[in-house]
Design a protein around this motif. Structure first.
Motif, PDB file in Angstrom:
ATOM      1  N   SER A 321       0.640  -1.334   0.086  1.00 30.61           N
ATOM      2  CA  SER A 321      -0.083  -0.082   0.231  1.00 30.61           C
ATOM      3  C   SER A 321       0.888   1.319   0.065  1.00 30.61           C
ATOM      4  CB  SER A 321      -0.772   0.038   1.294  1.00 30.61           C
ATOM      5  OG  SER A 321      -0.270  -0.105   2.275  1.00 30.61           O
ATOM      6  N   GLU A 324       1.626   2.048  -3.621  1.00 28.80           N
ATOM      7  CA  GLU A 324       0.449   2.751  -4.256  1.00 28.80           C
ATOM      8  C   GLU A 324       0.492   4.201  -3.913  1.00 28.80           C
ATOM      9  OE1 GLU A 324      -1.033   1.089  -6.626  1.00 28.80           O
ATOM     10  OE2 GLU A 324       0.430  -0.670  -6.323  1.00 28.80           O
ATOM     11  N   ARG A 328       0.749   7.458  -6.353  1.00 31.33           N
ATOM     12  CA  ARG A 328      -0.259   8.640  -6.377  1.00 31.33           C
ATOM     13  C   ARG A 328       0.610   9.862  -6.261  1.00 31.33           C
ATOM     14  NH1 ARG A 328      -3.309  12.018  -3.397  1.00 31.33           N
ATOM     15  NH2 ARG A 328      -1.950  11.231  -1.467  1.00 31.33           N
ATOM     16  N   ASN A 384      -7.246   3.260  -3.004  1.00 33.13           N
ATOM     17  CA  ASN A 384      -6.245   4.244  -3.553  1.00 33.13           C
ATOM     18  C   ASN A 384      -6.049   3.932  -5.012  1.00 33.13           C
ATOM     19  OD1 ASN A 384      -4.035   6.007  -4.279  1.00 33.13           O
ATOM     20  ND2 ASN A 384      -2.614   5.187  -2.848  1.00 33.13           N
ATOM     21  N   ARG A 385      -7.171   4.349  -5.867  1.00 30.89           N
ATOM     22  CA  ARG A 385      -7.054   3.706  -7.063  1.00 30.89           C
ATOM     23  C   ARG A 385      -6.673   4.731  -8.070  1.00 30.89           C
ATOM     24  NH1 ARG A 385     -12.366   0.481  -9.046  1.00 30.89           N
ATOM     25  NH2 ARG A 385     -11.047   0.107 -10.795  1.00 30.89           N
ATOM     26  N   HIS A 386      -5.543   5.199  -7.783  1.00 30.79           N
ATOM     27  CA  HIS A 386      -4.793   6.361  -8.301  1.00 30.79           C
ATOM     28  C   HIS A 386      -4.854   5.841 -10.144  1.00 30.79           C
ATOM     29  CE1 HIS A 386      -1.274   3.921  -9.137  1.00 30.79           C
ATOM     30  NE2 HIS A 386      -1.381   3.524  -7.688  1.00 30.79           N
ATOM     31  N   ARG A 403       5.950  -1.980  -9.797  1.00 27.65           N
ATOM     32  CA  ARG A 403       5.539  -2.187  -8.453  1.00 27.65           C
ATOM     33  C   ARG A 403       6.567  -3.333  -7.786  1.00 27.65           C
ATOM     34  NH1 ARG A 403      -0.781  -2.505 -10.321  1.00 27.65           N
ATOM     35  NH2 ARG A 403      -1.531  -0.487  -9.266  1.00 27.65           N
TER      36      ARG A 403
END
Length: 448
Positions: A321, A324, A328, A384-386, A403
């Protein structure tokens, strides 16, 4: 002096569509003050100053989220700043296409490319990112299997070994370095060059050419040349350099990704040299530059948020996370364009066929309607769907690799670096397409 509006009837339509009460000049930027705003939207220096960028684009999201923008020297376009609007555009890849205009370039540079031998287009290369429809799908399928999670699991140990190598380099620097220039750029570059099958002695040249293409507008990188000239020279050198490995892989395939590209076929025909070299360019440049920006920017965010750094140290299971949130936060791809194939209404604005739209990803990733407290860096951010990788059929081909690399690097870094702090002023690349930190001076202590 204000420039004339190209279509007065259209100007009136924008201002009055569906009862929207707007001053025409506020929509079209006709006053000197608003003209300057249009120029700032296009100014590479704005993208080299995150605080200025956030100030401008926060105001746009609030007051003019779909802005008709006419900067001096550029063809006009719609500036799209909100998350949901970008998603609406990107999910309709038949109505909004890539090919005619991919990025923000000066008119004089576009016309110079268009006039080149065999061109007839403003795109200097035949790349995956400026293809559409069946052609895009066919070219994407050439390499997509290499970047799927199942394939990447086979190289996890290799990526982890490279992460260790570059944290070893950090340790060898003796407690102080420019993290962005000395470490962050080299690790993902070596990963993608290894996948391509390119030798280590090519890394220096690849980095220099990548900067010449993606950082052409940065005054430090351009070194006195215009952005167009810097980019042109880098592309020419790229084409000259990759002609040799393409010929070699066609004569003697070796099983690496370079061989896959060199021997690819679309619709039963071998792809051309221009298509093959362009494919090499997009894989070799975008395949490392965005990740290095995310690693450097992620460390910068952790340094500025020591409580988040400690939270991550004490709970390493939160690293996915955290990655992510770094993506973002950094949003290394600043924009791509789409062109409308037909008339369309978006957020009360009438978009005409042939008009282009600049999708502003860092702005979307700060959208207050989508992200709670968007200007706070939170490694455990929920929902967090950036859009750092884009959205839809053109979503980044290498998102799983990026990633994997970031997790591998920060796993190694956080386990071996006990303390890290800034040792000087950071500096960002001045570039409106892809950019991130170019200098991040740090001071650090390794664990005993």
């Amino acid at each position: 002096m204000a420039r004339p509006v190209r279509n007065l009837a259209r100007r009136d339509r924008i201002a009055s569509h569906e009862g929207v009460k707007l001053d025409k000049k506020s929509v079209l930027g006709e006053t000197p003050m608003l003209e300057r705003l249009d120029d700032r939207i296009a100014d590479p220096a704005v993208y080299g100053n995150p605080a200025v960028y956030d100030e401008i684009f926060t105001s746009l999201r609030r007051n003019d989220p779909m802005r008709w923008t006419s900067p001096a020297g550029y063809r006009p376009f719609w500036t799209v700043t909100r998350y949901q609007d970008i998603v609406e555009i990107e999910r309709q890849n038949d109505k909004f296409i890539n090919e005619p205009r991919l990025n923000l370039n000066l008119i004089e540079d576009e016309e110079r490319v268009r006039a080149g031998p065999g061109r007839g287009t403003t795109n200097p290369m035949r790349m995956l990112v400026n293809m559409d429809g069946a052609m895009h799908r066919a070219h994407r399928n050439i390499t997509q299997p290499w970047f799927l999670p199942a394939s990447l699991r086979k190289i996890e140990s290799d990526v982890a070994a490279l992460a260790k190598e570059f944290v070893d380099l950090l340790e060898a620097r003796g407690g102080e370095c420019d993290f962005a220039a000395d470490v962050a750029v080299w690790f993902p570059l070596r990963v993608i060059m290894t996948i391509l099958g390119m030798p280590r002695e090519d890394d220096q040249k690849m980095l220099r050419l990548t900067k010449g293409i993606l950082g052409a507008a940065d005054r430090e990188i351009a070194n006195g040349l215009s952005a167009g000239e810097t980019k042109r020279k880098a592309i020419e050198e790229f084409f000259a350099h990759f002609a040799t490995p393409i010929a070699e892989r066609r004569a003697r395939p070796t099983g690496d990704l370079a061989s896959v590209i060199a021997n690819a076929e679309v619709d039963g025909r071998p792809i051309s040299d221009v298509e093959a070299i362009s494919y090499f360019v997009i894989i070799a440049t975008a395949g490392h530059d965005t990740t290095s920006s995310s690693i450097a920017g992620g460390l910068h965010a952790l340094i500025h948020n020591p409580s988040e750094m400690e939270k991550l140290r004490s709970s390493p299971q939160m690293l996915p996370s955290a990655v992510e949130e770094m993506l973002r936060w950094v949003s290394p791809v600043k924009h791509f364009f789409r062109t409308a194939t037909d008339s369309y209404v978006l957020r009360g604005r009438s978009i005409a066929a042939g008009e282009s739209l600049m999708m502003c990803y860092p702005s979307a990733n700060r959208d207050e309607d989508v992200f709670e407290d968007p200007f706070s860096f939170k490694i455990d951010r929920a929902q967090n769907r950036h859009l750092a990788f884009g959205f839809g059929v053109h979503q980044c081909l290498g998102l799983h690799l990026a990633r994997l690399e970031m997790k591998a690097f920060f796993t190694e870094f956080l386990s071996r670096v006990e303390h890290v702090e800034l040792a000087g002023e950071p500096a960002w690349i001045e570039g409106s397409v892809v950019s991130g930190l170019k200098h991040l001076p740090i001071r650090y202590a390794m664990r005993r």
